[in-house]
Design an enzyme around this catalytic site. Structure first.
Site, PDB file in Angstrom:
ATOM      1  N   TYR A 160      -2.808 -38.268  71.371  1.00  9.47           N
ATOM      2  CA  TYR A 160      -2.291 -37.840  72.674  1.00  9.47           C
ATOM      3  C   TYR A 160      -2.070 -36.331  72.647  1.00  9.47           C
ATOM      4  O   TYR A 160      -2.846 -35.616  72.042  1.00  9.47           O
ATOM      5  CB  TYR A 160      -1.037 -38.645  73.048  1.00  9.47           C
ATOM      6  CG  TYR A 160      -0.821 -38.613  74.540  1.00  9.47           C
ATOM      7  CD1 TYR A 160      -1.790 -39.111  75.410  1.00  9.47           C
ATOM      8  CD2 TYR A 160       0.311 -38.045  75.100  1.00  9.47           C
ATOM      9  CE1 TYR A 160      -1.636 -39.046  76.775  1.00  9.47           C
ATOM     10  CE2 TYR A 160       0.486 -37.986  76.472  1.00  9.47           C
ATOM     11  CZ  TYR A 160      -0.497 -38.481  77.299  1.00  9.47           C
ATOM     12  OH  TYR A 160      -0.332 -38.410  78.657  1.00  9.47           O
TER      13      TYR A 160
ATOM     14  N   ASP B  15       4.786 -41.734  85.727  1.00  6.60           N
ATOM     15  CA  ASP B  15       5.335 -41.231  84.469  1.00  6.60           C
ATOM     16  C   ASP B  15       5.616 -39.738  84.534  1.00  6.60           C
ATOM     17  O   ASP B  15       6.581 -39.263  83.948  1.00  6.60           O
ATOM     18  CB  ASP B  15       4.373 -41.538  83.320  1.00  6.60           C
ATOM     19  CG  ASP B  15       4.975 -41.191  81.971  1.00  6.60           C
ATOM     20  OD1 ASP B  15       6.081 -41.684  81.680  1.00  6.60           O
ATOM     21  OD2 ASP B  15       4.358 -40.416  81.224  1.00  6.60           O
ATOM     22  N   ASP B  16       4.780 -38.974  85.236  1.00  4.15           N
ATOM     23  CA  ASP B  16       4.990 -37.528  85.322  1.00  4.15           C
ATOM     24  C   ASP B  16       6.297 -37.202  86.037  1.00  4.15           C
ATOM     25  O   ASP B  16       6.966 -36.229  85.691  1.00  4.15           O
ATOM     26  CB  ASP B  16       3.822 -36.862  86.061  1.00  4.15           C
ATOM     27  CG  ASP B  16       2.489 -37.167  85.422  1.00  4.15           C
ATOM     28  OD1 ASP B  16       2.320 -36.814  84.244  1.00  4.15           O
ATOM     29  OD2 ASP B  16       1.625 -37.768  86.080  1.00  4.15           O
TER      30      ASP B  16
ATOM     31  N   ASN C  18       3.212 -28.877  78.831  1.00  6.45           N
ATOM     32  CA  ASN C  18       2.142 -29.299  77.927  1.00  6.45           C
ATOM     33  C   ASN C  18       0.824 -28.674  78.360  1.00  6.45           C
ATOM     34  O   ASN C  18       0.632 -28.391  79.533  1.00  6.45           O
ATOM     35  CB  ASN C  18       1.988 -30.831  77.958  1.00  6.45           C
ATOM     36  CG  ASN C  18       3.052 -31.540  77.150  1.00  6.45           C
ATOM     37  OD1 ASN C  18       3.369 -31.127  76.048  1.00  6.45           O
ATOM     38  ND2 ASN C  18       3.596 -32.609  77.694  1.00  6.45           N
TER      39      ASN C  18
ATOM     40  N   LYS D 242      -2.389 -42.861  76.826  1.00  8.09           N
ATOM     41  CA  LYS D 242      -1.081 -43.418  77.181  1.00  8.09           C
ATOM     42  C   LYS D 242      -0.978 -44.884  76.778  1.00  8.09           C
ATOM     43  O   LYS D 242       0.046 -45.333  76.246  1.00  8.09           O
ATOM     44  CB  LYS D 242      -0.834 -43.263  78.689  1.00  8.09           C
ATOM     45  CG  LYS D 242      -0.203 -41.929  79.079  1.00  8.09           C
ATOM     46  CD  LYS D 242       1.253 -41.885  78.690  1.00  8.09           C
ATOM     47  CE  LYS D 242       1.845 -40.488  78.790  1.00  8.09           C
ATOM     48  NZ  LYS D 242       2.171 -40.079  80.143  1.00  8.09           N
TER      49      LYS D 242
ATOM     50  N   GLU E 118      -0.546 -41.671  86.718  1.00  4.45           N
ATOM     51  CA  GLU E 118      -0.581 -40.619  85.704  1.00  4.45           C
ATOM     52  C   GLU E 118      -1.421 -39.430  86.167  1.00  4.45           C
ATOM     53  O   GLU E 118      -2.576 -39.580  86.573  1.00  4.45           O
ATOM     54  CB  GLU E 118      -1.172 -41.182  84.404  1.00  4.45           C
ATOM     55  CG  GLU E 118      -1.078 -40.247  83.226  1.00  4.45           C
ATOM     56  CD  GLU E 118       0.352 -40.048  82.739  1.00  4.45           C
ATOM     57  OE1 GLU E 118       0.653 -38.948  82.244  1.00  4.45           O
ATOM     58  OE2 GLU E 118       1.160 -40.984  82.855  1.00  4.45           O
ATOM     59  N   ASP E 119      -0.818 -38.240  86.126  1.00  2.72           N
ATOM     60  CA  ASP E 119      -1.520 -36.975  86.359  1.00  2.72           C
ATOM     61  C   ASP E 119      -2.228 -36.905  87.707  1.00  2.72           C
ATOM     62  O   ASP E 119      -3.364 -36.429  87.814  1.00  2.72           O
ATOM     63  CB  ASP E 119      -2.490 -36.692  85.212  1.00  2.72           C
ATOM     64  CG  ASP E 119      -1.764 -36.206  83.965  1.00  2.72           C
ATOM     65  OD1 ASP E 119      -0.537 -36.004  84.034  1.00  2.72           O
ATOM     66  OD2 ASP E 119      -2.400 -36.031  82.910  1.00  2.72           O
TER      67      ASP E 119
ATOM     68  N   ARG F 292      -4.850 -33.514  88.062  1.00  2.00           N
ATOM     69  CA  ARG F 292      -3.886 -32.608  87.438  1.00  2.00           C
ATOM     70  C   ARG F 292      -3.618 -33.080  86.019  1.00  2.00           C
ATOM     71  O   ARG F 292      -2.569 -33.638  85.720  1.00  2.00           O
ATOM     72  CB  ARG F 292      -2.592 -32.581  88.265  1.00  2.00           C
ATOM     73  CG  ARG F 292      -1.693 -31.398  87.975  1.00  2.00           C
ATOM     74  CD  ARG F 292      -0.284 -31.844  87.733  1.00  2.00           C
ATOM     75  NE  ARG F 292      -0.181 -32.803  86.630  1.00  2.00           N
ATOM     76  CZ  ARG F 292       0.903 -32.972  85.885  1.00  2.00           C
ATOM     77  NH1 ARG F 292       1.983 -32.269  86.100  1.00  2.00           N
ATOM     78  NH2 ARG F 292       0.928 -33.875  84.914  1.00  2.00           N
TER      79      ARG F 292
END
Length: 562
Positions: free
Chosen positions: A101, A266-267, A415, A172, A243-244, A154
């Site tokens: 990851y 999650d973000d 990150n 993930k 996610e993203d 993203r």
């Protein structure tokens, strides 16, 4: 009986078994299995244990000279023998998590099409929008319980990676299994291919996605709706993790679906939960409460505002009013401090904008109130970076903060490591080792004046696997804010620094299984209390958590027919 001790009956034999990563054992098939499943001669003569296989694989892993090659190697094992992959990762979790990851997965996403080797998961492309049901039925995983889905717009701090973003759901879900004990047979990574606005990808002859500018507006919303409905029909009890997704879509999607389906982002929510858990631990270590803190954010996107809202909720739970809590949180973005008279603030930013009357006594600030202005006037005790821009926590800012706060809490969370607002080494040297630091990506320990400081990784992997396990074990129909808050408090309870007064702020990765189970229990208990699942006792919930916790052990196989 433990599932790993119960034989698994298979209706097929020969090379097909070796091509199925969920059941392949490679050289670990027993003599009896080799005979009954027509495997003699297809694998070398020696019969090995999984530990012997893992030892060889680890030696091979160490032979690679760069992290991307190591990532590709591990992904190859995952695509051929998942049980071995997870045993290898479990044995070397601290060394391998940064490879499977962040930060390495970012590079893997950028080079996804160039390095593509074997299919994993589902790609649902916009031109196939009328065949989503058929695509879901094509999945090799039939009993899906957790989906991680992205549209690739993203990816980490790297922007639009198109279908290359598939590396994130794959990574993930690898952590759901290696950290949270979710069986890989129950996981499915999905990429929604709605085009890309990355000109490099559109012009790259190797790019494997739909070569088209990203769709938006009603077309995009209808596509997401069709996907969510199709998943619910196919797997009605599945937990969906977003996610993203880009800021403009992430919050609206979450708001649209969080009360209709079992889902979370999650973000926004996972990042908020781990950040609040880390803050609670830091406050306990510093001998204070979260509701006494003054907090400055650099970055006012969906992730930053999600963390801020979670902090406000926790402050309110500790006894102060919502209005008071919001005066203690300052959001700074590229235009400076968010103020209530600013035009064009997004809806989720408006609630966190400071009232102009709150800053009327501030001094020496520019037209766009900078982070340094905020530090000098608001005198924050906590500084959180989610800007995605490296180096913005300057020496001047950190020293100014330390001048009014003996033990500042500083979390540069962006990150990957190349995007961090300041390195732990710099922060600790500028504060003479007094800062409590947590980062979004892994960093080596820092030595200041002969003392070694372990750097806590405020990584969502401490939270989302436990949330997933808790949802599965309890059968929760939704992921509520109270469940997320419970996960934060449970994480704080696992902090070595908060418990013993020494050690890292967050637990070591080697303890992640115990942490995930602790969080799962807290999450499941709240789900039961809120009526989001069937009533169950604490004992039954704990048994369900243990029963749902998968371990990378080979099972015995039997033939169902000849």
């Amino acid at each position: 009986m433990d599932d790993n001790k119960r034989p698994l009956y298979l209706p097929f034999a020969g090379p097909a078994i070796l091509e199925a990563p969920l059941i392949n054992k490679g050289s670990a098939f027993s003599e009896e299995e080799r005979i009954f499943f027509n495997l003699e001669g297809l694998v070398p003569y020696a019969i090995e244990t999984i530990e012997e296989q893992a030892s060889r694989a680890y030696d091979q892993f160490r032979s690679f000279n760069n992290d991307l090659d190591k990532h590709i190697y591990l992904r190859n094992i995952q695509d051929t023998n998942e049980t071995l992959f997870y045993r290898l990762v479990q044995n070397n979790i601290s060394e391998m998590m940064p490879i499977i990851y962040t930060p390495t997965v970012g590079l893997a996403c950028e080079r996804f099409s160039k390095n593509y080797r074997r299919n994993r998961g589902l790609f649902i492309s916009y031109p196939n929008k009328d065949r989503i049901d058929d695509i879901l039925n094509n999945s090799t995983r039939q009993k899906v319980k957790i989906i991680v889905v992205t549209d690739g717009e993203r990816i980490l701090g790297l922007g639009d990676q198109g279908i290359g973003g598939m590396g994130i759901p794959i990574g993930k879900l690898s952590l759901y299994t290696s950290c949270g004990g979710i069986s890989p047979a129950y996981t499915l990574p999905i990429t929604l291919d709605v085009g890309t606005d990355n000109p490099q990808l559109l012009e790259d002859p190797m790019y494997m996605g739909w070569r088209h500018p990203r769709i938006g507006g009603e077309e995009y919303a209808e596509f997401i709706e069709a996907f969510m409905q199709a998943v619910h029909v196919r797997w009605p009890d599945t937990l969906i993790q977003f996610e993203d997704f880009a800021q403009k879509n992430a919050m609206p999607i979450l708001e649209r679906y969080k009360d209709r389906y079992c889902c979370f982002n999650d973000d926004i929510q996972g990042t908020a939960a781990v950040a609040v858990g880390s803050l609670l631990a830091a406050c306990k270590a510093a001998g204070t409460e979260l509701n006494q803190q003054r907090i400055a954010f650099l970055g006012a996107g969906s992730a930053g505002c999600g963390i801020a809202e979670a902090i406000v909720a926790q402050m309110v739970s500790e006894g102060i009013s919502d209005e008071q809590a919001r005066t203690q949180v300052c959001m700074v973005d590229r235009w400076g401090l968010l103020l209530d008279n600013m035009p064009n603030l997004l809806p989720f930013q408006q609630k966190l904008a400071q009232k102009c009357t709150n800053i009327q006594n501030w001094s020496n600030f520019s037209d766009n109130i900078s982070l340094l202005d905020v530090v000098n006037n608001a005198k924050p005790t906590v500084l959180i970076g989610v800007s995605g821009v490296p180096g913005l926590f300057t020496e001047e800012i950190i020293r100014a903060m330390h001048s009014h706060c003996a033990r500042p809490i500083i979390f540069p969370l962006s990150n990957p490591t190349s995007r961090v607002e300041a390195t732990p080494k710099d922060i600790l040297h500028w504060t003479s080792g007094q800062a409590l630091v947590a980062t979004g990506s892994p960093f080596e320990p820092v030595v200041v004046d002969g003392e070694t400081y372990e750097i806590a990784q405020c990584n969502n992997s401490f939270i989302f696997p436990g949330i997933g396990l808790g949802v599965l074990a309890s059968g929760a129909r939704h992921v509520s804010d109270a469940m997320l808050m419970a996960s934060s408090r449970a994480l704080a309870e696992c902090s070595p620094l908060a418990i013993d007064g020494s050690g890292p702020l967050l637990p070591k990765l080697e303890d992640i299984h115990a942490v995930s189970k602790h969080i799962a229990f807290a999450v499941g208990k709240v789900a039961v209390e809120q009526g989001l699942t069937l009533p169950m006792s604490d004992e039954i919930l704990q048994q369900s958590i243990e029963g749902n916790f998968w371990s990378p052990e080979y099972r015995r196989y039997k033939r169902t027919s000849f």
